[in-house]
Write a protein that holds these residues in place. Structure first.
Motif, PDB file in Angstrom:
ATOM      1  N   HIS A 111      -6.527  13.537   1.468  1.00  0.00           N
ATOM      2  CA  HIS A 111      -5.630  14.207   2.412  1.00  0.00           C
ATOM      3  C   HIS A 111      -6.018  15.671   2.519  1.00  0.00           C
ATOM      4  CE1 HIS A 111      -1.802  16.440   3.394  1.00  0.00           C
ATOM      5  NE2 HIS A 111      -1.862  15.559   4.388  1.00  0.00           N
TER       6      HIS A 111
ATOM      7  N   LEU B 266       0.201  11.174  -2.479  1.00  0.00           N
ATOM      8  CA  LEU B 266       0.109   9.725  -2.413  1.00  0.00           C
ATOM      9  C   LEU B 266      -0.691   9.224  -3.613  1.00  0.00           C
ATOM     10  CD1 LEU B 266       1.085  10.299   0.478  1.00  0.00           C
ATOM     11  CD2 LEU B 266      -0.408   8.453   1.260  1.00  0.00           C
TER      12      LEU B 266
ATOM     13  N   ASN C 151     -11.329   1.896   3.396  1.00  0.00           N
ATOM     14  CA  ASN C 151     -10.097   2.165   4.137  1.00  0.00           C
ATOM     15  C   ASN C 151     -10.434   2.959   5.393  1.00  0.00           C
ATOM     16  OD1 ASN C 151      -7.521   2.683   5.001  1.00  0.00           O
ATOM     17  ND2 ASN C 151      -6.792   3.549   3.082  1.00  0.00           N
TER      18      ASN C 151
ATOM     19  N   ARG D 196      -0.795  -0.808  -3.265  1.00  0.00           N
ATOM     20  CA  ARG D 196      -0.391  -0.003  -2.110  1.00  0.00           C
ATOM     21  C   ARG D 196      -0.124   1.424  -2.554  1.00  0.00           C
ATOM     22  NH1 ARG D 196       5.293   0.875  -1.270  1.00  0.00           N
ATOM     23  NH2 ARG D 196       6.505   0.169  -3.077  1.00  0.00           N
TER      24      ARG D 196
ATOM     25  N   GLU E 167      -9.329   0.946  -0.051  1.00  0.00           N
ATOM     26  CA  GLU E 167      -8.027   0.272  -0.064  1.00  0.00           C
ATOM     27  C   GLU E 167      -8.100  -0.784  -1.155  1.00  0.00           C
ATOM     28  OE1 GLU E 167      -5.195  -2.380   2.935  1.00  0.00           O
ATOM     29  OE2 GLU E 167      -7.029  -1.452   3.676  1.00  0.00           O
TER      30      GLU E 167
ATOM     31  N   ASN F 234      -7.939   3.541   7.767  1.00  0.00           N
ATOM     32  CA  ASN F 234      -6.657   3.917   8.366  1.00  0.00           C
ATOM     33  C   ASN F 234      -6.197   5.293   7.886  1.00  0.00           C
ATOM     34  OD1 ASN F 234      -6.361   1.361   9.726  1.00  0.00           O
ATOM     35  ND2 ASN F 234      -5.872   0.475   7.727  1.00  0.00           N
ATOM     36  N   PHE F 235      -6.522   6.309   8.666  1.00  0.00           N
ATOM     37  CA  PHE F 235      -6.109   7.677   8.363  1.00  0.00           C
ATOM     38  C   PHE F 235      -5.594   8.336   9.640  1.00  0.00           C
ATOM     39  CE2 PHE F 235      -8.925   6.618   4.913  1.00  0.00           C
ATOM     40  CZ  PHE F 235      -8.342   7.222   3.819  1.00  0.00           C
TER      41      PHE F 235
ATOM     42  N   HIS G 148      -7.513   7.721  -1.917  1.00  0.00           N
ATOM     43  CA  HIS G 148      -6.890   8.459  -0.820  1.00  0.00           C
ATOM     44  C   HIS G 148      -7.461   9.870  -0.749  1.00  0.00           C
ATOM     45  CE1 HIS G 148      -4.048   9.097   2.348  1.00  0.00           C
ATOM     46  NE2 HIS G 148      -3.556  10.176   1.781  1.00  0.00           N
TER      47      HIS G 148
ATOM     48  N   ASP H  42       1.476  10.285   4.789  1.00  0.00           N
ATOM     49  CA  ASP H  42       0.897  11.624   4.755  1.00  0.00           C
ATOM     50  C   ASP H  42       1.788  12.611   5.508  1.00  0.00           C
ATOM     51  OD1 ASP H  42      -1.421  11.436   3.209  1.00  0.00           O
ATOM     52  OD2 ASP H  42      -2.600  10.650   4.888  1.00  0.00           O
TER      53      ASP H  42
ATOM     54  N   HIS I 116      -2.582   8.232   6.622  1.00  0.00           N
ATOM     55  CA  HIS I 116      -1.647   7.236   6.110  1.00  0.00           C
ATOM     56  C   HIS I 116      -0.250   7.542   6.642  1.00  0.00           C
ATOM     57  CE1 HIS I 116       0.787   4.990   3.171  1.00  0.00           C
ATOM     58  NE2 HIS I 116      -0.316   4.317   2.865  1.00  0.00           N
ATOM     59  N   ASP I 117       0.568   6.501   6.791  1.00  0.00           N
ATOM     60  CA  ASP I 117       1.924   6.689   7.313  1.00  0.00           C
ATOM     61  C   ASP I 117       2.751   7.654   6.469  1.00  0.00           C
ATOM     62  OD1 ASP I 117       1.388   4.951   9.374  1.00  0.00           O
ATOM     63  OD2 ASP I 117       2.345   3.216   8.419  1.00  0.00           O
TER      64      ASP I 117
END
Length: 265
Positions: free
Chosen positions: A202, A55, A237, A42, A38, A239-240, A200, A245, A242-243
């Motif tokens: 995904h 992303l 990071n 952003r 992170e 937080n997975f 990131h 995704d 991500h909002d």
């Protein structure tokens, strides 16, 4: 009987004694090396919902060009870059006659991105030298169905450094569980991580997962890299997903990023 059982497990993408302890330790070290960060930028989503959207860091000021090999029938990412951010896009794909629609600011060549120059292929260096030889701070978005490894191993580091943001869909990622596959993937990521950091990851939910012990390895993964020159601060990071995704294909079950990619000890 043991061979039969092993073949059945491999069919359903489970690994047993074919991976020794030394290789397992190498895998954990590799996963630690590629943990996403992170940063001070952003993440935003560019492109269509589901497949075709990615992303990337909200760091597009002064970015003029995007090179995008692998067109197929979806150019929503490139279209939004051009319309919303005034970024001209260069596209290539020998498998199609042309992009699905014309966009002012897009330049298409009917060639594959590869490691040689001929009637069907273009190298990344030659492609850049043709259209933006002196430019830096560009975007590279690459989805070329497995050829990414040849291209990345062939390209020079100073060429990769021309890109502020790199987005790559890696195919056959589970080959990291084999010694030869691990060697190739390790070389590729060591090369990328000399100039860029991963911001990131995904998983493409169309691909399978391969399991071994506590590791789950998706077959297809989308990585976003940011040039280290653009990073002022960073931390791991956790937080997975991500909002922003989204599954690549709603016909398939959702497959979140396995925790071994971002919660390694």
């Amino acid at each position: 009987m043991r061979k039969l059982i092993k073949n059945i497990l491999l069919k359903f993408r489970f690994f047993i004694s074919i991976i020794d302890k030394d290789h397992y330790n190498k895998l954990n070290f590799f996963l630690l090396k590629i943990r996403p960060l992170e940063t001070n930028h952003r993440l935003i989503r560019v492109g269509s919902d589901y497949d075709g959207g990615y992303l990337l860091p909200d760091d597009l000021d002064e970015v003029k060009y995007c090179f995008s090999p692998g067109v197929s029938d979806n150019i929503s990412f490139e279209t939004q870059l051009t319309k919303d951010y005034k970024i001209n896009c260069f596209l290539c794909d020998y498998s199609v006659l042309a992009p699905p629609h014309d966009v002012e600011g897009h330049t298409f060549i009917k060639k594959f991105l590869g490691i040689k120059m001929d009637s069907q292929n273009v190298t990344l260096l030659n492609w850049i030298n043709t259209y933006a030889p002196k430019e830096k701070n560009m975007i590279l978005q690459m989805d070329i169905e497995g050829s990414e490894y040849d291209v990345l191993l062939d390209v020079q580091n100073n060429v990769l450094d021309k890109f502020r943001i790199i987005i790559i869909e890696f195919h056959h990622f589970s080959q990291i569980l084999t010694p030869l596959g691990f060697k190739m993937l390790n070389l590729v990521f060591d090369k990328l991580l000399k100039s860029h950091s991963i911001v990131h990851i995904h998983p493409n939910n169309v691909g399978n997962y391969t399991k071994f012990k506590d590791l789950e390895i998706p077959e297809i993964l989308e990585f976003t890299f940011l040039n280290n020159d653009r990073i002022n601060k960073s931390r791991f990071n956790y937080n997975f997903p991500h909002d922003l995704d989204m599954d690549n294909d709603i016909r398939f079950k959702s497959k979140p990023l396995p925790k071994c990619f971002y919660e390694n000890s």
